[in-house]
Scaffold this motif. Structure first.
Motif, PDB file in Angstrom:
ATOM      1  N   ILE A   1       0.981  -0.926  -0.048  1.00  0.00           N
ATOM      2  CA  ILE A   1      -0.069   0.091   0.094  1.00  0.00           C
ATOM      3  C   ILE A   1       0.823   1.216   0.111  1.00  0.00           C
ATOM      4  O   ILE A   1       0.216   2.522  -0.833  1.00  0.00           O
ATOM      5  N   ASP A   2       1.734   1.273   0.771  1.00  0.00           N
ATOM      6  CA  ASP A   2       2.694   2.263   0.806  1.00  0.00           C
ATOM      7  C   ASP A   2       3.181   2.544  -0.472  1.00  0.00           C
ATOM      8  O   ASP A   2       3.747   4.107  -1.095  1.00  0.00           O
ATOM      9  N   ASN A   3       4.203   1.367  -1.390  1.00  0.00           N
ATOM     10  CA  ASN A   3       4.888   1.976  -1.669  1.00  0.00           C
ATOM     11  C   ASN A   3       4.290   1.658  -3.675  1.00  0.00           C
ATOM     12  O   ASN A   3       4.609   2.122  -4.415  1.00  0.00           O
ATOM     13  N   ALA A   4       2.794   1.547  -3.343  1.00  0.00           N
ATOM     14  CA  ALA A   4       1.946   1.812  -5.069  1.00  0.00           C
ATOM     15  C   ALA A   4       1.652   2.379  -5.223  1.00  0.00           C
ATOM     16  O   ALA A   4       1.170   3.727  -4.905  1.00  0.00           O
ATOM     17  N   GLU A   5       1.861   3.044  -5.920  1.00  0.00           N
ATOM     18  CA  GLU A   5       1.757   4.402  -7.306  1.00  0.00           C
ATOM     19  C   GLU A   5       0.711   3.934  -8.327  1.00  0.00           C
ATOM     20  O   GLU A   5       0.453   2.804  -8.985  1.00  0.00           O
TER      21      GLU A   5
ATOM     22  N   ALA B   1      -3.499  -3.159  -4.001  1.00  0.00           N
ATOM     23  CA  ALA B   1      -2.805  -3.119  -2.513  1.00  0.00           C
ATOM     24  C   ALA B   1      -3.940  -3.535  -1.644  1.00  0.00           C
ATOM     25  O   ALA B   1      -4.130  -4.491  -1.271  1.00  0.00           O
ATOM     26  N   LYS B   2      -4.948  -2.778  -2.205  1.00  0.00           N
ATOM     27  CA  LYS B   2      -5.592  -3.292  -1.007  1.00  0.00           C
ATOM     28  C   LYS B   2      -6.852  -3.878  -0.812  1.00  0.00           C
ATOM     29  O   LYS B   2      -7.286  -4.182  -0.069  1.00  0.00           O
TER      30      LYS B   2
ATOM     31  N   PRO C   1      -3.350   4.749  -9.300  1.00  0.00           N
ATOM     32  CA  PRO C   1      -4.901   4.011  -8.876  1.00  0.00           C
ATOM     33  C   PRO C   1      -5.804   2.879  -8.924  1.00  0.00           C
ATOM     34  O   PRO C   1      -5.603   1.926  -7.886  1.00  0.00           O
ATOM     35  N   GLU C   2      -4.967   2.286 -10.078  1.00  0.00           N
ATOM     36  CA  GLU C   2      -5.297   0.467 -10.194  1.00  0.00           C
ATOM     37  C   GLU C   2      -4.440   0.166  -8.674  1.00  0.00           C
ATOM     38  O   GLU C   2      -4.818  -0.788  -8.618  1.00  0.00           O
TER      39      GLU C   2
ATOM     40  N   ASP D   1      -2.897   0.904  -6.253  1.00  0.00           N
ATOM     41  CA  ASP D   1      -4.209   1.674  -5.288  1.00  0.00           C
ATOM     42  C   ASP D   1      -4.796   0.102  -4.419  1.00  0.00           C
ATOM     43  O   ASP D   1      -5.617  -0.260  -3.974  1.00  0.00           O
ATOM     44  N   VAL D   2      -5.674  -0.143  -6.144  1.00  0.00           N
ATOM     45  CA  VAL D   2      -6.626  -0.996  -5.685  1.00  0.00           C
ATOM     46  C   VAL D   2      -6.548  -1.775  -5.025  1.00  0.00           C
ATOM     47  O   VAL D   2      -6.547  -2.797  -4.634  1.00  0.00           O
TER      48      VAL D   2
END
Lengths: 469, 263
Positions: free
Chosen positions: A45-49, A57-58, A51-52, A54-55
């Protein structure tokens, strides 16, 4: 009184049992990998860049993961802990969250290849100790391969030619070492090679319990055994007669190559072998492969402590001057009975007649043009009895009283069939002129000034040596 | 008359002096002849048995040349026959810098040095060995100018080789930096082991304790004498002054254990 005692005992054991049950449940609900996965999710979650990502990761679902590879007959659960192995955002993270290094996974996706096909280890295990299997009490046959030896796995599907140009430098260097250090002089591989050492077929898939790990200082694993025994053979195998000793770096390289000697084959769909390794062609390459470990440069004799005898200088000009190709070929083909010299013919050590011819041509390439000055053995009538007296004084301290040489004697075994069957003229010439480069000194005019008649006597006596015990 | 007697007494005195002088001189002349005969027979034995390695002038440049020997650990030792003309001897019972006593040379000739392929000549008549010994002495001027020192006496203590002594020996091995040449585990692979040269500038290798017997034999007494006398001409110094007798015996215990000969 008693009843109360038993009541308390029952109570205590009940409590203990309950505690253990709770502990078991808690442990089962929070396995090692769960901790790694939730940590991984946080880092992701920290590293994800974007929107895709992010989703993604979550949405990462913490739960048991495995891949089943039908063709390879493997079940790999490594990604339970190494969850970020294919995740581009995890390049900078720490192990075990880190993405796989290099671009290997582009062509070898995890879903198709799994992990253990290259890395070894126990794919089904769900905790680190059992999965890596390095510690001795895991009793796992194939512990995870350290980074140093990982290139050995490439050779399961790829050929040396392709690997040489595609990053498997260690494998290529190890293969070269194997060819040039003369390993096959003692070790048989695919039917070719000597018999003094162990057969190397399938050595890379031997379980660690096949090796005697008692004296291994590093991890108790097959690769550690291999590596350490290249550096100091006698330390790992106390009665080892292995002569080639390598430095630390070479030992690693050769270990990589040894680990490629697998007995099983990877399924056909996975294999990409285009070129089969070429057999060495030149006499020199063959000499390096089969002879160099014992005969070294072939120019000097060396007394060998392990063999307990002197290894002859087979490229010494004076030796070549007095031996013809036919006899040399015969010796290579049939070996020297009673010594460590292997019979190299096709149905023994696996060399073809043409290969032996090439080795002979290589050995004799520096043969001097002029033959030795003839001795004229038949000019004299030999006196064996006088020869024996001379032998005792002049020859016995190198060749032994019985003429059999051997342990502690510099001289060769004079009672062996090759010497006994040799032309007396050849023997007389050798006694007269000695063998430069060896410790055989000239006994004729140029050296210790024995008379020709005396040399004849000694040779006559030497030719009777095989008759006695 | 008195005068004559006086004169006669003088003559008699002079004559008897001459006779005495002859009497003293003539046995010496016998000795000379005997010595020359001994040297001559020594030369004969030398030429048949020793010359091919040690050379005509005893300088070690015989026809046989250098002997190469592959050790168990793969290292190749180059063995040079001893240069007898230097007058420097490794295997002595006398202190460092001294000539060996006669018995030392006889021991080497009759026992040989198996590690270097010097054969044993036990079977030779004792007179021959003695003759060769005297002949060998003609190679170096040292024998004319110096006398051998008193041999060192060896009294092996009862505790040599027991575990306590081995432990102390290990400590001394470390303190005296034996490992710098002989390796920290006694394998002859210490950091300095590859750069060692003997007095003639030829490369030598420190002894590897795990490969068997010492050149002069591995009895505790021999190991002790090696520490005490040093090996002249090599890098092995004498520890007679730097270690006391007890410590040297501790070191013997430890090195014997390295050679797996501990009791």
């Amino acid at each position: 009184m008693y009843r109360r005692f038993y009541l308390i005992l029952l109570l205590i054991s009940g409590v203990v049992l309950f505690a253990f049950s709770i502990l078991a449940i808690v442990k089962e609900l929070n396995p090692e990998w769960k901790g790694y996965q939730s940590e991984y999710k946080k880092i992701f979650i920290d590293n994800a860049e974007g929107p895709e990502a992010d989703v993604l990761a979550k949405q990462f679902d913490i739960g048991h993961k495995q891949i089943y590879l039908k063709r390879l007959k493997r079940v790999d659960r490594c990604m339970n802990c190494h969850a970020g192995v294919e995740n581009p955002f995890m390049s900078e993270a720490e192990v075990p969250y880190r993405r796989h290094s290099g671009d290997y996974l582009d062509k070898h996706p995890v879903a198709e290849f799994g992990c253990t096909v290259c890395h070894d280890g126990q794919g089904r295990a769900t905790n680190m100790k059992e999965a890596h299997g390095i510690e001795f009490d895991t009793h796992w046959d194939r512990p995870v391969l350290p980074f140093t030896y990982i290139e050995s796995s490439c050779a399961g599907c790829h050929d040396a030619e392709m690997l040489k140009n595609n990053g498997a430098i260690k494998f290529a260097a190890g293969e070269k070492l194997f060819r040039e250090k003369g390993c096959r002089g003692c070790h048989k591989l695919a039917g070719e090679g000597g018999v003094l050492g162990k057969n190397l077929d399938g050595i890379g898939s031997r379980p660690k319990h096949y090796f005697s790990l008692r004296y291994v200082e590093g991890d108790k694993t097959a690769y550690a055994w291999l590596r350490e025994h290249f550096v100091d053979p006698a330390k790992i195998v106390p009665d080892s007669g292995m002569k080639v000793v390598l430095n630390d770096e070479e030992a690693d390289l050769l270990t990589v190559y040894m680990l490629t000697m697998k007995s099983g084959e990877i399924p056909k769909e996975y294999r990409r072998i285009m070129n089969y390794p070429e057999r060495p062609v030149t006499g020199e390459a063959l000499y390096r492969m089969y002879c160099i470990a014992c005969h070294t440069s072939g120019e000097q004799t060396i007394y060998d402590e392990i063999f307990g005898r002197t290894i002859p200088a087979i490229m010494n000009p004076s030796f070549l001057k007095s031996i013809n190709d036919r006899l040399l070929t015969e010796m290579i083909k049939e070996g020297r009975n009673g010594t460590q010299m292997t019979a190299w013919k096709n149905d023994a050590a696996g060399l073809g007649d043409d290969e032996i011819q090439r080795i002979v041509a290589y050995i004799t390439r520096n043969r001097p043009e002029a033959g030795p000055e003839p001795f004229g053995f038949t000019k004299f009538s030999a006196d064996v009895r006088a020869g024996r007296e001379l032998y005792k004084v002049r020859c016995a301290f190198c060749h032994g009283e019985t003429g059999r040489g051997g342990k502690g004697f510099l001289g060769i075994d004079l009672a062996n069939p090759v010497i006994q069957g040799a032309d007396p003229e050849f023997l007389a010439v050798t006694v007269r002129d000695g063998r430069p480069g060896t410790t055989m000194v000239p006994f004729g005019e140029k050296g210790l000034k024995l008379e020709a008649r005396e040399i004849t006597d000694v040779v006559a006596y030497v030719r009777t040596l095989s008759m006695k015990e | 008359m008195k005068k004559i007697i006086k004169g006669n007494i003088f003559i008699i005195f002079a004559l008897s002096l001459m006779v005495l002088a002859f009497a003293i001189e003539s046995p010496a002349r016998d000795d000379d002849a005997e010595y020359a005969a001994m040297i001559e027979s020594g030369r004969k034995v030398y030429e048949v048995r020793c010359l091919l390695c040690h050379g005509e002038n005893g300088d070690g440049n015989g026809l046989a040349g250098i002997i190469r020997r592959a050790e168990r650990n793969g290292r190749i030792l180059e063995i040079y026959p001893r240069d007898l003309a230097m007058g420097v001897f490794r295997f002595r019972t006398t202190p460092t810098g001294c000539l060996p006593v006669d018995q030392d040379i006889i021991d080497i000739i009759s026992n040989g040095v198996p590690r270097s392929f010097m054969p044993s000549y036990k079977h030779l008549p004792r007179e021959d060995i003695k003759a060769v010994r005297e002949y060998i002495k003609t190679f170096s001027f040292r024998w004319e100018e110096e006398e051998p020192c008193e041999p060192i006496s060896v009294n092996r203590p009862v505790w040599a080789g027991n575990p306590d002594s081995v432990r102390k020996g290990r400590k001394i091995y470390k303190e005296m930096k034996c490992g710098e040449c002989h390796g920290y585990t006694g394998k002859g692979d210490g950091p300095k082991s590859n750069d060692l040269k003997d007095d003639q500038g030829k490369q030598i290798l420190p002894f590897n304790f795990t490969t068997g017997n010492l050149k002069r034999g591995s009895s505790p007494e021999n190991v002790y004498i090696t520490f005490t006398t040093g090996l002249d001409g090599t890098g092995m110094p004498s520890y007679e002054d730097s270690l006391n007798e007890e410590d040297r015996w501790h070191l013997v215990s430890y090195t014997l254990q390295l050679m797996k000969k501990g009791e």
